[in-house]
Design an enzyme around this catalytic site. Structure first.
Site, PDB file in Angstrom:
ATOM      1  N   GLU A  25       0.805  -1.214   0.000  1.00 36.01           N
ATOM      2  CA  GLU A  25       0.000   0.000   0.000  1.00 36.01           C
ATOM      3  C   GLU A  25       0.848   1.277   0.000  1.00 36.01           C
ATOM      4  O   GLU A  25       0.335   2.365   0.223  1.00 36.01           O
ATOM      5  CB  GLU A  25      -0.982  -0.011   1.177  1.00 36.01           C
ATOM      6  CG  GLU A  25      -2.049  -1.076   1.016  1.00 36.01           C
ATOM      7  CD  GLU A  25      -3.122  -1.064   2.092  1.00 36.01           C
ATOM      8  OE1 GLU A  25      -2.982  -0.317   3.092  1.00 36.01           O
ATOM      9  OE2 GLU A  25      -4.086  -1.818   1.933  1.00 36.01           O
ATOM     10  N   GLU A  81     -10.831  -5.461   8.799  1.00 34.54           N
ATOM     11  CA  GLU A  81      -9.752  -4.468   8.771  1.00 34.54           C
ATOM     12  C   GLU A  81      -8.758  -4.795   7.669  1.00 34.54           C
ATOM     13  O   GLU A  81      -8.368  -3.927   6.910  1.00 34.54           O
ATOM     14  CB  GLU A  81      -9.055  -4.417  10.134  1.00 34.54           C
ATOM     15  CG  GLU A  81      -7.901  -3.435  10.205  1.00 34.54           C
ATOM     16  CD  GLU A  81      -8.322  -1.980  10.051  1.00 34.54           C
ATOM     17  OE1 GLU A  81      -7.443  -1.162   9.731  1.00 34.54           O
ATOM     18  OE2 GLU A  81      -9.495  -1.636  10.253  1.00 34.54           O
ATOM     19  N   VAL A  85      -2.744 -11.770   1.911  1.00 37.74           N
ATOM     20  CA  VAL A  85      -2.136 -13.034   1.490  1.00 37.74           C
ATOM     21  C   VAL A  85      -0.722 -12.707   1.023  1.00 37.74           C
ATOM     22  O   VAL A  85      -0.513 -11.718   0.311  1.00 37.74           O
ATOM     23  CB  VAL A  85      -2.942 -13.704   0.358  1.00 37.74           C
ATOM     24  CG1 VAL A  85      -2.244 -14.960  -0.144  1.00 37.74           C
ATOM     25  CG2 VAL A  85      -4.351 -14.042   0.834  1.00 37.74           C
ATOM     26  N   GLY A  91      -3.357 -16.108  -5.630  1.00 35.71           N
ATOM     27  CA  GLY A  91      -3.812 -16.989  -6.705  1.00 35.71           C
ATOM     28  C   GLY A  91      -3.975 -18.436  -6.260  1.00 35.71           C
ATOM     29  O   GLY A  91      -4.359 -19.292  -7.057  1.00 35.71           O
ATOM     30  N   GLY A  93      -6.040 -19.377  -3.825  1.00 35.67           N
ATOM     31  CA  GLY A  93      -7.359 -19.546  -3.225  1.00 35.67           C
ATOM     32  C   GLY A  93      -7.398 -19.146  -1.762  1.00 35.67           C
ATOM     33  O   GLY A  93      -8.461 -19.170  -1.136  1.00 35.67           O
ATOM     34  N   GLY A  95      -6.972 -16.169  -0.346  1.00 28.40           N
ATOM     35  CA  GLY A  95      -7.756 -14.948  -0.143  1.00 28.40           C
ATOM     36  C   GLY A  95      -9.249 -15.226  -0.176  1.00 28.40           C
ATOM     37  O   GLY A  95      -9.999 -14.746   0.673  1.00 28.40           O
ATOM     38  N   ASN A 122      -6.598  -0.173  -6.250  1.00 24.73           N
ATOM     39  CA  ASN A 122      -6.464  -1.631  -6.158  1.00 24.73           C
ATOM     40  C   ASN A 122      -7.571  -2.292  -6.992  1.00 24.73           C
ATOM     41  O   ASN A 122      -8.488  -2.925  -6.474  1.00 24.73           O
ATOM     42  CB  ASN A 122      -6.512  -2.078  -4.700  1.00 24.73           C
ATOM     43  CG  ASN A 122      -6.067  -3.517  -4.526  1.00 24.73           C
ATOM     44  OD1 ASN A 122      -5.939  -4.265  -5.496  1.00 24.73           O
ATOM     45  ND2 ASN A 122      -5.852  -3.907  -3.288  1.00 24.73           N
ATOM     46  N   TYR A 129     -14.263  -8.014  -5.327  1.00 24.98           N
ATOM     47  CA  TYR A 129     -15.362  -7.737  -4.404  1.00 24.98           C
ATOM     48  C   TYR A 129     -16.678  -7.564  -5.152  1.00 24.98           C
ATOM     49  O   TYR A 129     -17.714  -8.077  -4.729  1.00 24.98           O
ATOM     50  CB  TYR A 129     -15.061  -6.505  -3.552  1.00 24.98           C
ATOM     51  CG  TYR A 129     -13.888  -6.674  -2.621  1.00 24.98           C
ATOM     52  CD1 TYR A 129     -13.680  -7.861  -1.929  1.00 24.98           C
ATOM     53  CD2 TYR A 129     -12.973  -5.646  -2.429  1.00 24.98           C
ATOM     54  CE1 TYR A 129     -12.608  -8.022  -1.066  1.00 24.98           C
ATOM     55  CE2 TYR A 129     -11.895  -5.801  -1.569  1.00 24.98           C
ATOM     56  CZ  TYR A 129     -11.715  -6.986  -0.898  1.00 24.98           C
ATOM     57  OH  TYR A 129     -10.657  -7.149  -0.052  1.00 24.98           O
TER      58      TYR A 129
END
Length: 159
Positions: A25, A81, A85, A91, A93, A95, A122, A129
């Site tokens: 980030e 919060e 990963v 990739g 799975g 997450g 992002n 999502y």
């Protein structure tokens, strides 16, 4: 891979993942929390947060850290919060498995909302999502006051 509740012994790995997220980030120096803070705050008499960890071959490769909030409109909610990963494990799975566990926890707890923040740049996370049915609220802004702001406010506004 197994998904399980985090324990105090997991907190060094959790902190490593938090630091990895800070680098992702673009805030590599922002993390000030310590392992001791995580243990005290997550596993005391009144825990401030809870974790799920994704583990493979005895190694933690991801975490979901959440806590409960209260909405005046919805009642009890969960705030996710962080969902992190390890970069070299994306990739796999992990997450999706952690995300699914958070949603299942919300259902077990009968919450009326699960919420989290996502950075506007992002794009992969935003698309993920959206595909899962989450709504991205473009008209809301996050407001924060850091420690310096708190101190400055109090020095100006207390007698």
């Amino acid at each position: 891979m197994i998904i399980r509740k985090g324990t105090p012994n997991d907190m060094p790995a959790v902190l490593d993942l938090i630091k990895e997220l800070a680098i992702f980030e673009k805030e590599p120096d922002a993390v000030v929390v310590t392992v001791d803070d995580l243990i005290r705050d997550g596993f005391g008499e009144n825990p401030l947060f809870h974790t799920f960890v994704a583990e493979t071959n005895g190694s933690i490769i991801g975490i979901a850290l959440y806590y409960y909030r209260y909405s005046t409109w919805k009642g009890k909610t969960i705030h996710l919060e962080d969902l992190i990963v390890k970069e070299n494990q994306r990739g796999t799975g992990a997450g999706f498995a952690l995300y699914s566990e958070i949603i299942a926890q919300g259902k077990r707890d009968n919450v009326r909302r699960i919420e989290w923040n996502v950075l506007d740049w992002n794009t992969p996370a935003i698309e993920f999502y959206k595909k899962t049915g989450a709504k991205i609220l473009d008209d809301w802004r996050v407001a924060q006051m850091d420690e310096e702001g708190i101190n400055e406010f109090l020095s100006r506004n207390t007698k």
